[in-house]
Write an enzyme that holds these catalytic residues in place. Structure first.
Site, PDB file in Angstrom:
ATOM      1  N   CYS A  20     -54.649-115.381 -58.363  1.00 33.95           N
ATOM      2  CA  CYS A  20     -55.413-115.735 -57.161  1.00 33.95           C
ATOM      3  C   CYS A  20     -54.521-115.428 -55.971  1.00 33.95           C
ATOM      4  O   CYS A  20     -53.427-114.904 -56.122  1.00 33.95           O
ATOM      5  CB  CYS A  20     -55.884-117.183 -57.175  1.00 33.95           C
ATOM      6  SG  CYS A  20     -54.614-118.406 -56.888  1.00 33.95           S
ATOM      7  N   SER A  21     -54.976-115.752 -54.798  1.00 30.85           N
ATOM      8  CA  SER A  21     -54.220-115.369 -53.611  1.00 30.85           C
ATOM      9  C   SER A  21     -52.922-116.152 -53.454  1.00 30.85           C
ATOM     10  O   SER A  21     -51.967-115.653 -52.889  1.00 30.85           O
ATOM     11  CB  SER A  21     -55.080-115.482 -52.356  1.00 30.85           C
ATOM     12  OG  SER A  21     -55.686-116.745 -52.281  1.00 30.85           O
TER      13      SER A  21
END
Length: 102
Positions: free
Chosen positions: A10-11
């Site tokens: 994910c980020s």
């Protein structure tokens, strides 16, 4: 059979570490030889070729095509907001089982 290695990206790596640990508990409870690790998306090129499956969180869906192209021998799956947002490891384990992974 060799251990199945799954990487979730994910980020930031924070929400994925939570869902990754929940997935790991499901696999461990079923006595399945699977290793689930969570990473920040910046690590995808470092670890992408060393795993069997890359799971992408919905917030980095923009990177699906480039990740797939960059790691042609790795199964790349983009999670939906519903799958990821459930924060339920069983949901993701079931998803991979339905796809014949694991």
């Amino acid at each position: 059979m060799a251990q199945l290695k799954i990487a979730i990206f994910c980020s930031g790596g924070f929400s994925t570490s939570l869902i990754g640990s929940k997935m790991q508990k499901v696999y461990d409870a079923a006595d399945r030889d699977v290793k689930v690790d969570a990473y920040d998306f910046g690590m995808v090129d470092e670890v992408g070729d060393d795993v069997d499956v890359i799971l992408l969180a919905p917030q980095i869906g923009w990177a699906f095509d480039q990740t797939k192209a960059g790691h042609p021998n790795t199964k790349v799956i983009l999670l939906t907001m519903q799958q990821f947002g459930s924060m339920d490891g069983q949901v993701l384990v079931d998803l991979l089982d339905e796809k014949g992974i694991g």
